[in-house]
Design an enzyme around this catalytic site. Sequence first.
Site, mmCIF file in Angstrom:
data_model
loop_
_atom_site.group_PDB
_atom_site.id
_atom_site.type_symbol
_atom_site.label_atom_id
_atom_site.label_comp_id
_atom_site.label_asym_id
_atom_site.label_seq_id
_atom_site.Cartn_x
_atom_site.Cartn_y
_atom_site.Cartn_z
ATOM 1 N N GLN A 105 89.795 12.207 20.537
ATOM 2 C CA GLN A 105 89.600 13.536 19.940
ATOM 3 C C GLN A 105 89.984 14.666 20.898
ATOM 4 O OE1 GLN A 105 85.535 13.393 18.295
ATOM 5 N NE2 GLN A 105 86.459 13.325 16.271
ATOM 6 N N HIS A 287 77.344 15.839 12.403
ATOM 7 C CA HIS A 287 78.301 15.484 13.461
ATOM 8 C C HIS A 287 79.713 15.914 13.092
ATOM 9 C CE1 HIS A 287 75.074 13.483 15.422
ATOM 10 N NE2 HIS A 287 74.902 12.632 14.419
ATOM 11 N N ALA A 289 80.549 18.374 11.253
ATOM 12 C CA ALA A 289 80.646 19.841 11.335
ATOM 13 C C ALA A 289 81.202 20.258 12.688
ATOM 14 C CB ALA A 289 79.275 20.470 11.100
ATOM 15 N N ASP A 290 80.682 19.648 13.734
ATOM 16 C CA ASP A 290 81.123 19.945 15.096
ATOM 17 C C ASP A 290 82.604 19.598 15.285
ATOM 18 O OD1 ASP A 290 80.036 21.082 17.361
ATOM 19 O OD2 ASP A 290 79.736 19.174 18.358
ATOM 20 N N GLN A 291 83.015 18.490 14.693
ATOM 21 C CA GLN A 291 84.370 17.979 14.916
ATOM 22 C C GLN A 291 85.440 18.723 14.116
ATOM 23 O OE1 GLN A 291 84.255 13.648 14.392
ATOM 24 N NE2 GLN A 291 82.194 13.648 15.216
ATOM 25 N N HIS A 312 74.592 22.782 19.699
ATOM 26 C CA HIS A 312 75.848 22.174 20.126
ATOM 27 C C HIS A 312 77.032 22.821 19.387
ATOM 28 C CE1 HIS A 312 78.171 18.495 21.194
ATOM 29 N NE2 HIS A 312 77.205 18.318 22.069
#
Length: 346
Positions: A105, A287, A289-291, A312
Site C-alpha cells: 500500500q 479500516h 475508510a483510512d485506506q 488515526h
Amino acid sequence: MSKTNTSILSISGESGGGQLLRSSLSLALVTGRPFRMTNIRGKRPKPGLMRQHLTCVKAAAEVCGAEVEGAEMGSTELVFTPGKIAAGDYRFAIGSGGSTTLVLQTLLPALLHAEASSTLRIEGGTHNPMAPPFEFIEKCFLPVIQSMGVDATVTLERPGFMQAGGGVLTAHITPIKKWKKLKLTERGDPMEIFGRVLHAHLPGEIAQREITTASKILEWPENHIDLRYANDSTGPGNAILLGARFAKVCEISTGIAQMGKSAEAVATGAAKGLRGYLASTAPVGVHMADQLLLPMALAGGGVFHTLSITDHTRTNMALIEQFLPVKFSVEEIGPGAKAVRVTRLV
C-alpha cells in the site's frame, strides 16, 4: 501530479504510528516533495523505525532513487528526498513477519504514476495483527480503487504469519490513465456472507473452536466458515476471516491468533467486528475508510459513507492536506454514520 513545491515538509511523527510514515512516503513519491519526520512513533512502547517500517523506507527509496538520511533500526528521525518514480520488477524481503500488505500500500500510489507497468514481490507476513490481511486487499480494497481507474492485481503465493514470516505476495501494477472520483454512499444489494479459517502447523481443535465461537455470535451454520490448511507456510499461524459482499462493496473482519490469546477471543473479535458492520448501512468499514483517503485525494474529489472516524483517520487527513491541494470534511449523516468528502482547493 504537480511537482512544483520542493521545499522540505516538517512532520512530527509523535502522535502517529507506522501509518503516518507510510502515508508520508507515498505522498512524497507522488508529489516529489521531500520531508523530514521527527519523533517517529514517539508515543509507542518502542519508538523509532522497526523492521517493517525500514523495509517501506528502503522500498520507497529504491522505487524513486531517493536520498535518505536516518534509515536504520530504531531511528526516530528521517529525511526523505524523492527522485523520479521508476517502473520495474521489484523484490523486497522484510526479513520477519512484518506486513507485506502495508509495504504494497505504501508503493502502490507511486507505481500507478510510473511511466510503465511494474511488478512487486514482497516477502514477509501476509496475515498480521494491526495490518490488512491479503484477502482484505484482494476482495475489499482493490475492487474499490479499481472502480476509480486503477489497474492492479495481487496474488498470494504463500501465506506467512508472525513471527516467522516467509509469506509471499505479488502484485502487477499498470500506470493509471486518469483517476475517477469515488462515490461510495451505499452498499448495494447483498450478495453473500462468507468465512474462512486459515490454519498452519497448530492443533486442529483451535480452528474448530474459532468456527464454533464465530458461528454462534453471527448466528451462522458452522459450514458457512470453511477451514483451509496453509501447511506451506514457514511457521505456525492462524487467521479467521469473516466477510460480507454487497453489489458495491465488500467487508472482511479479521482475527489473528497471537500468543496468550484464546481461540475464542480471536474469533469473538472478528465476529463482533462483522456484526457491527452489518448492523449499520454505511458501506465503508473503519479500516477501509483510512485506506481510501489517499486514492480519493489523488483523484481530487469524492465522497464515501462510513461508520465512524478514528483519530488515526483524522491524523491521516491532516497529513494528506499538507502534501496535496485538497480539503477533507466529515459530516454526521445519521446515527453511527458519517460522510467523508474531499474537495480540490483552487
